[in-house]
Motif scaffolding. Structure first.
Motif, PDB file in Angstrom:
ATOM      1  N   GLU A 150      69.221  80.508 -42.789  1.00  0.00           N
ATOM      2  CA  GLU A 150      70.250  81.518 -42.541  1.00  0.00           C
ATOM      3  C   GLU A 150      69.765  82.532 -41.501  1.00  0.00           C
ATOM      4  O   GLU A 150      68.609  82.933 -41.508  1.00  0.00           O
ATOM      5  N   THR A 171      79.050  78.487 -42.454  1.00  0.00           N
ATOM      6  CA  THR A 171      79.712  79.468 -43.308  1.00  0.00           C
ATOM      7  C   THR A 171      79.075  80.822 -43.028  1.00  0.00           C
ATOM      8  O   THR A 171      77.919  80.905 -42.604  1.00  0.00           O
ATOM      9  N   ARG A 182      75.032  80.368 -42.011  1.00  0.00           N
ATOM     10  CA  ARG A 182      74.220  79.224 -42.434  1.00  0.00           C
ATOM     11  C   ARG A 182      75.022  77.957 -42.214  1.00  0.00           C
ATOM     12  O   ARG A 182      76.248  78.004 -42.071  1.00  0.00           O
ATOM     13  N   ALA A 201      77.023  74.837 -43.186  1.00  0.00           N
ATOM     14  CA  ALA A 201      77.892  74.561 -44.330  1.00  0.00           C
ATOM     15  C   ALA A 201      77.377  73.324 -45.060  1.00  0.00           C
ATOM     16  O   ALA A 201      76.888  72.386 -44.419  1.00  0.00           O
ATOM     17  N   PRO A 202      77.477  73.353 -46.385  1.00  0.00           N
ATOM     18  CA  PRO A 202      77.084  72.148 -47.129  1.00  0.00           C
ATOM     19  C   PRO A 202      77.953  70.973 -46.681  1.00  0.00           C
ATOM     20  O   PRO A 202      79.155  71.119 -46.491  1.00  0.00           O
ATOM     21  N   ASN A 203      77.350  69.844 -46.482  1.00  0.00           N
ATOM     22  CA  ASN A 203      78.062  68.635 -46.029  1.00  0.00           C
ATOM     23  C   ASN A 203      78.801  68.837 -44.714  1.00  0.00           C
ATOM     24  O   ASN A 203      79.819  68.199 -44.456  1.00  0.00           O
ATOM     25  N   LYS A 241      79.260  65.681 -42.662  1.00  0.00           N
ATOM     26  CA  LYS A 241      79.648  64.498 -43.434  1.00  0.00           C
ATOM     27  C   LYS A 241      80.651  63.619 -42.684  1.00  0.00           C
ATOM     28  O   LYS A 241      80.459  62.409 -42.572  1.00  0.00           O
TER      29      LYS A 241
END
Length: 117
Positions: free
Chosen positions: A29, A60, A71, A73-75, A78
């Motif tokens: 981050e 995000t 940071r 973003a998760p996935n 993808k």
């Protein structure tokens, strides 16, 4: 896999500054000011890049007092990974067929000569 999300991700990734920002965020981050340091562009310009990355779902941001740390973003990647994997599998199949054909031709040189004519 959403075509719109995939298009937005590729659009965001098309800019070298945004790719560099993502690479920087891969280590963890960072605040907007920390992300600005390596660039010769203004803070508002970096903020615009961050907005594009956020809208594409690649990063995000959260509010921490007056700071807005960013940071990955998760996935985040993808959809991109799935799209690339589809081509990876197709290329591997094509190379497998080519390897088989080359092996067949090298073991049967008369057939290879006939196919050249």
């Amino acid at each position: 896999m959403s075509a719109a999300r995939l298009s937005n991700a590729f659009s965001a990734l098309s800019d070298p500054t945004r790719r560099a920002i993502l690479a920087s965020l891969a280590t963890g981050e960072k605040t907007v000011l920390e992300l600005c340091r390596p660039f010769t562009v203004s803070q508002p310009a970096i903020s615009r890049h961050l907005r594009v990355l956020e809208e594409s779902g690649l990063i995000t941001r959260r509010i921490d007092g007056t700071k807005r740390p960013c940071r990955l973003a998760p996935n985040a990647m993808k959809d991109v990974e799935q799209w690339l994997d589809m081509f990876r599998r197709a290329l591997e199949a094509n190379y497998g067929r080519l390897d088989a054909l080359l092996a067949e031709n090298s073991s049967n040189p008369t057939r290879a000569k006939k196919e050249k004519k």
